[in-house]
Design a protein around this motif. Structure first.
Motif, PDB file in Angstrom:
ATOM      1  N   LYS A 107      62.863  82.635  72.496  1.00 19.86           N
ATOM      2  CA  LYS A 107      63.414  81.605  71.270  1.00 19.86           C
ATOM      3  C   LYS A 107      62.827  80.017  72.601  1.00 19.86           C
ATOM      4  CE  LYS A 107      69.290  81.672  73.048  1.00 19.86           C
ATOM      5  NZ  LYS A 107      69.674  81.487  73.958  1.00 19.86           N
ATOM      6  N   ARG A 108      61.650  80.762  72.764  1.00 21.45           N
ATOM      7  CA  ARG A 108      60.432  79.578  72.836  1.00 21.45           C
ATOM      8  C   ARG A 108      59.578  79.830  72.265  1.00 21.45           C
ATOM      9  NH1 ARG A 108      60.013  80.066  79.606  1.00 21.45           N
ATOM     10  NH2 ARG A 108      61.925  77.899  79.971  1.00 21.45           N
ATOM     11  N   ILE A 109      59.469  81.132  71.789  1.00 27.33           N
ATOM     12  CA  ILE A 109      58.022  81.625  71.188  1.00 27.33           C
ATOM     13  C   ILE A 109      59.123  81.231  69.120  1.00 27.33           C
ATOM     14  CG2 ILE A 109      57.558  83.406  69.667  1.00 27.33           C
ATOM     15  CD1 ILE A 109      57.235  84.588  72.167  1.00 27.33           C
ATOM     16  N   VAL A 110      59.529  81.763  69.393  1.00 26.53           N
ATOM     17  CA  VAL A 110      60.886  81.178  67.711  1.00 26.53           C
ATOM     18  C   VAL A 110      59.607  79.715  67.286  1.00 26.53           C
ATOM     19  CG1 VAL A 110      62.202  81.078  66.294  1.00 26.53           C
ATOM     20  CG2 VAL A 110      61.677  82.950  67.652  1.00 26.53           C
ATOM     21  N   GLN A 111      59.968  78.664  68.646  1.00 30.37           N
ATOM     22  CA  GLN A 111      59.807  76.717  68.441  1.00 30.37           C
ATOM     23  C   GLN A 111      59.081  76.625  68.593  1.00 30.37           C
ATOM     24  OE1 GLN A 111      62.271  76.336  72.403  1.00 30.37           O
ATOM     25  NE2 GLN A 111      64.346  75.947  71.225  1.00 30.37           N
ATOM     26  N   ASP A 112      57.815  77.418  69.322  1.00 29.30           N
ATOM     27  CA  ASP A 112      56.695  76.595  69.014  1.00 29.30           C
ATOM     28  C   ASP A 112      56.109  77.485  67.541  1.00 29.30           C
ATOM     29  OD1 ASP A 112      56.715  75.817  72.004  1.00 29.30           O
ATOM     30  OD2 ASP A 112      55.931  77.831  72.306  1.00 29.30           O
ATOM     31  N   ILE A 113      56.093  78.693  67.429  1.00 24.88           N
ATOM     32  CA  ILE A 113      55.797  79.090  65.977  1.00 24.88           C
ATOM     33  C   ILE A 113      55.669  77.110  64.619  1.00 24.88           C
ATOM     34  CG2 ILE A 113      56.199  81.106  64.175  1.00 24.88           C
ATOM     35  CD1 ILE A 113      54.025  81.090  66.130  1.00 24.88           C
ATOM     36  N   VAL A 114      57.183  77.479  64.905  1.00 23.45           N
ATOM     37  CA  VAL A 114      58.146  76.817  64.251  1.00 23.45           C
ATOM     38  C   VAL A 114      56.851  75.009  64.098  1.00 23.45           C
ATOM     39  CG1 VAL A 114      60.251  75.082  63.266  1.00 23.45           C
ATOM     40  CG2 VAL A 114      59.699  77.907  63.286  1.00 23.45           C
ATOM     41  N   LYS A 115      56.538  75.113  65.269  1.00 22.41           N
ATOM     42  CA  LYS A 115      56.731  73.043  65.748  1.00 22.41           C
ATOM     43  C   LYS A 115      55.363  73.279  65.238  1.00 22.41           C
ATOM     44  CE  LYS A 115      56.025  69.967  69.060  1.00 22.41           C
ATOM     45  NZ  LYS A 115      56.749  69.551  70.449  1.00 22.41           N
ATOM     46  N   ALA A 116      54.551  74.949  64.996  1.00 22.19           N
ATOM     47  CA  ALA A 116      53.064  74.725  65.171  1.00 22.19           C
ATOM     48  C   ALA A 116      53.289  74.721  63.799  1.00 22.19           C
ATOM     49  CB  ALA A 116      52.028  75.252  65.774  1.00 22.19           C
ATOM     50  N   GLY A 117      53.348  75.082  62.438  1.00 25.90           N
ATOM     51  CA  GLY A 117      53.754  75.115  61.866  1.00 25.90           C
ATOM     52  C   GLY A 117      52.972  76.889  60.808  1.00 25.90           C
ATOM     53  N   VAL A 118      52.914  77.436  62.009  1.00 31.40           N
ATOM     54  CA  VAL A 118      52.508  78.693  61.384  1.00 31.40           C
ATOM     55  C   VAL A 118      53.681  79.426  60.533  1.00 31.40           C
ATOM     56  CG1 VAL A 118      51.513  81.118  62.242  1.00 31.40           C
ATOM     57  CG2 VAL A 118      51.442  78.836  63.858  1.00 31.40           C
ATOM     58  N   TRP A 125      58.949  85.907  62.142  1.00 34.92           N
ATOM     59  CA  TRP A 125      57.529  85.561  62.686  1.00 34.92           C
ATOM     60  C   TRP A 125      57.344  86.315  63.240  1.00 34.92           C
ATOM     61  CZ3 TRP A 125      54.874  85.013  66.491  1.00 34.92           C
ATOM     62  CH2 TRP A 125      53.284  85.704  66.581  1.00 34.92           C
ATOM     63  N   LEU A 126      58.524  86.476  65.273  1.00 34.85           N
ATOM     64  CA  LEU A 126      58.787  87.148  65.873  1.00 34.85           C
ATOM     65  C   LEU A 126      58.881  88.807  65.779  1.00 34.85           C
ATOM     66  CD1 LEU A 126      57.686  87.965  69.185  1.00 34.85           C
ATOM     67  CD2 LEU A 126      60.275  86.722  69.371  1.00 34.85           C
ATOM     68  N   ASP A 127      59.594  88.489  64.740  1.00 31.25           N
ATOM     69  CA  ASP A 127      60.122  90.155  64.848  1.00 31.25           C
ATOM     70  C   ASP A 127      58.865  91.421  64.109  1.00 31.25           C
ATOM     71  OD1 ASP A 127      62.589  90.076  65.580  1.00 31.25           O
ATOM     72  OD2 ASP A 127      63.487  89.827  63.387  1.00 31.25           O
ATOM     73  N   GLU A 128      58.605  90.153  63.341  1.00 30.40           N
ATOM     74  CA  GLU A 128      57.008  90.709  62.477  1.00 30.40           C
ATOM     75  C   GLU A 128      55.826  91.212  63.120  1.00 30.40           C
ATOM     76  OE1 GLU A 128      53.806  90.058  58.784  1.00 30.40           O
ATOM     77  OE2 GLU A 128      56.377  89.296  58.797  1.00 30.40           O
ATOM     78  N   ALA A 129      55.710  90.501  64.360  1.00 30.60           N
ATOM     79  CA  ALA A 129      54.726  90.176  65.069  1.00 30.60           C
ATOM     80  C   ALA A 129      54.739  91.741  65.847  1.00 30.60           C
ATOM     81  CB  ALA A 129      54.943  88.856  66.365  1.00 30.60           C
ATOM     82  N   ARG A 130      56.169  91.433  66.426  1.00 33.20           N
ATOM     83  CA  ARG A 130      56.551  92.768  67.207  1.00 33.20           C
ATOM     84  C   ARG A 130      56.346  94.109  66.599  1.00 33.20           C
ATOM     85  NH1 ARG A 130      59.862  92.834  71.934  1.00 33.20           N
ATOM     86  NH2 ARG A 130      61.371  93.670  70.972  1.00 33.20           N
ATOM     87  N   GLU A 131      57.020  94.429  65.312  1.00 38.66           N
ATOM     88  CA  GLU A 131      56.579  95.185  65.120  1.00 38.66           C
ATOM     89  C   GLU A 131      55.787  96.002  64.715  1.00 38.66           C
ATOM     90  OE1 GLU A 131      58.568  97.049  60.030  1.00 38.66           O
ATOM     91  OE2 GLU A 131      59.219  95.601  60.737  1.00 38.66           O
ATOM     92  N   ALA A 132      54.320  94.900  63.932  1.00 40.48           N
ATOM     93  CA  ALA A 132      53.261  95.401  63.756  1.00 40.48           C
ATOM     94  C   ALA A 132      52.849  95.488  65.076  1.00 40.48           C
ATOM     95  CB  ALA A 132      51.959  94.159  63.714  1.00 40.48           C
ATOM     96  N   ARG A 172      51.127  85.845  74.173  1.00 43.14           N
ATOM     97  CA  ARG A 172      52.732  85.516  74.644  1.00 43.14           C
ATOM     98  C   ARG A 172      53.649  86.937  73.890  1.00 43.14           C
ATOM     99  NH1 ARG A 172      54.714  80.097  74.987  1.00 43.14           N
ATOM    100  NH2 ARG A 172      56.583  81.096  74.127  1.00 43.14           N
ATOM    101  N   VAL A 173      53.432  87.435  72.713  1.00 41.05           N
ATOM    102  CA  VAL A 173      54.003  88.658  72.082  1.00 41.05           C
ATOM    103  C   VAL A 173      54.345  89.904  72.542  1.00 41.05           C
ATOM    104  CG1 VAL A 173      53.993  89.929  70.118  1.00 41.05           C
ATOM    105  CG2 VAL A 173      53.620  87.177  69.405  1.00 41.05           C
ATOM    106  N   THR A 175      53.899  89.974  76.203  1.00 43.14           N
ATOM    107  CA  THR A 175      54.661  89.473  77.182  1.00 43.14           C
ATOM    108  C   THR A 175      55.741  90.131  76.872  1.00 43.14           C
ATOM    109  OG1 THR A 175      52.868  87.609  77.863  1.00 43.14           O
ATOM    110  CG2 THR A 175      55.496  87.791  78.926  1.00 43.14           C
ATOM    111  N   HIS A 176      56.476  88.957  75.701  1.00 38.98           N
ATOM    112  CA  HIS A 176      57.781  89.533  75.194  1.00 38.98           C
ATOM    113  C   HIS A 176      58.008  90.990  74.825  1.00 38.98           C
ATOM    114  CE1 HIS A 176      61.143  89.495  72.170  1.00 38.98           C
ATOM    115  NE2 HIS A 176      61.696  87.975  72.732  1.00 38.98           N
ATOM    116  N   LEU A 177      57.125  91.960  74.107  1.00 39.76           N
ATOM    117  CA  LEU A 177      57.530  92.805  74.717  1.00 39.76           C
ATOM    118  C   LEU A 177      57.783  94.055  75.820  1.00 39.76           C
ATOM    119  CD1 LEU A 177      54.821  93.749  71.360  1.00 39.76           C
ATOM    120  CD2 LEU A 177      57.110  94.434  71.239  1.00 39.76           C
ATOM    121  N   GLY A 178      56.743  93.106  76.648  1.00 36.83           N
ATOM    122  CA  GLY A 178      56.901  93.779  78.098  1.00 36.83           C
ATOM    123  C   GLY A 178      58.618  93.052  78.415  1.00 36.83           C
ATOM    124  N   ALA A 179      58.716  92.394  78.533  1.00 37.82           N
ATOM    125  CA  ALA A 179      59.533  91.906  79.262  1.00 37.82           C
ATOM    126  C   ALA A 179      61.353  92.803  78.442  1.00 37.82           C
ATOM    127  CB  ALA A 179      60.224  90.378  78.718  1.00 37.82           C
TER     128      ALA A 179
END
Length: 387
Positions: A107-118, A125-132, A172-173, A175-179
């Motif tokens: 949830k934090r990654i998603v919020q930060d990605i949107v807030k930063a305008g990425v 974005w997170l799903d694509e990052a994890r898959e890549a 952070r990506v 870390t999420h994949l590790g969790a």
């Protein structure tokens, strides 16, 4: 309701935590199991925690357990902390504490990605990052470092200003994949005191990857093992260590049929149903434990072994520095001089027998370190005092 005194609680530490001479564990796996988990925030802590508990331990013994036999595995779990777990405990953590961390972190990654305008859609974005990351590592079973992954995958090669002076990126990506248990911190490419792992798919790291337990079952298993190591403990102790909710803790205590006991200073505590009988005293013992050792970090309410030394031995964020123990109590800390010699710093009057025993432990640790100095980002006030 049986009363378990502070003295008996300290005796339990000496008899169960494998740190008293004569009660140490035969190897890294057994030492980790008696402690439930080992803290691994700093890589040196794993080695030093095991050295305190295994006679004749070598660094090769630890490397074998972590990177060859893989009987011990690093996993982000309780309180978003990196631990070393016995392999058979992984399914319990994946389904409970690690899943909770992954949900919050995602949830934090998603919020930060949107807030930063990425990206406008942080979830996508997170799903694509994890898959890549997983797709790339499918062709590299030995894993890649974080730098290698960032250089190879443009999607995660971003840096975001979270707060003033604080940024995050590809790590952070990972870390999420590790969790979530999809990746593991595999082979370390640096010295044993430092960490730069090759991130590896869990399926490539372990020969068999068992499914995660359901959350309730996972929490119950974690609490059962915690009580076997640290019991008696209060609900507040378990809640702090587990990093879950009070409801999950109370349900887990019910599921393991925990028995309520009275504690000398902390009110009501809990033990496993086969652990109600009195534990007798043990011979006085000395130990030198590292930063964030699990014995020091096992409870939230620590006065029964810390006395009034908490402010001197913990930093402002609750991280424990090194500790020196005599007869079940913390009596000081230890540091190294410029030549790597271990020095004990006492915070209270200690009998001569205790001072001599601690000096023996300091000499033993000095010999094992072979002049190598162990640094930390968590020095306690007592450790920072001028010599």
């Amino acid at each position: 309701m049986r009363l378990i005194s502070d003295a008996e609680r300290r005796a339990r530490i000496g008899q169960r935590h494998a740190i008293a001479p004569g009660r140490r564990a035969p190897g890294p796996e057994q030492a980790t199991r008696v402690m439930t988990v080992l803290h691994s925030t700093e890589p040196a802590t794993v080695f030093l925690s095991l050295f305190a508990r295994v006679d004749g331990l070598t660094r090769d013994d630890v490397d074998r357990a972590l990177y060859v036999d893989r009987t011990l595995v690093k996993q982000l779990a309780m309180r978003r902390t990196l631990f070393v777990l016995p392999r058979d405990l992984l399914p319990a953590a994946w389904g409970s504490a690690s899943a909770r961390v992954a949900e919050t972190e995602g949830k934090r990654i998603v919020q930060d990605i949107v807030k930063a305008g990425v990206a406008d859609d942080g979830v996508a974005w997170l799903d694509e990052a994890r898959e890549a990351v997983l797709d790339l590592l499918a062709d590299t079973p030995t894993g890649r470092t974080a730098l290698e992954l960032r250089e190879a995958i443009a999607h995660i090669d971003v840096k975001i200003d979270v707060t003033a002076g604080s940024t995050w990126g590809a790590g952070r990506v990972l870390t999420h994949l590790g969790a979530t248990g999809d990746l593991v911190r595999g082979a370390n490419t640096l010295h044993w005191r430092l960490s730069r792992p090759r991130w590896t798919r869990m399926g490539d790291w372990l020969d068999v990857v068992p499914p995660p337990l359901e959350a309730r079952e996972g929490y119950a298993e974690l609490v059962r093992r915690w009580l076997a190591t640290f019991g008696p403990g209060t609900v507040e102790d378990v809640l702090w260590w587990l990093g879950g909710t009070k409801g999950a803790v109370r349900q887990a205590l019910l599921d393991v049929a925990a028995v309520e006991v009275a504690l000398e200073r902390d009110g009501a505590g809990w033990v496993l149903p086969d652990d109600v009988d009195e534990v007798g005293p043990t011979e006085p013992w000395a130990a030198l434990l590292p930063v964030l050792d699990p014995t020091v970090m096992g409870w939230k309410q620590r006065e029964f072994y810390l006395g009034a030394h908490g402010p001197a031995l913990f930093d402002r964020n609750g991280n424990a520095g090194t500790t020196a123990w005599w007869d079940g109590r913390v009596v000081g800390c230890w540091v190294q001089d410029s030549d790597g010699v271990v020095e004990v710093r006492l915070l209270e009057d200690t009998p001569r027998t205790g001072q001599e025993a601690l000096a023996g432990e300091a000499a033993r640790l000095t010999e094992w370190l072979e002049g190598q100095r162990v640094s930390t980002v968590y020095p306690s006030p007592a450790m920072k005092e001028p010599r």
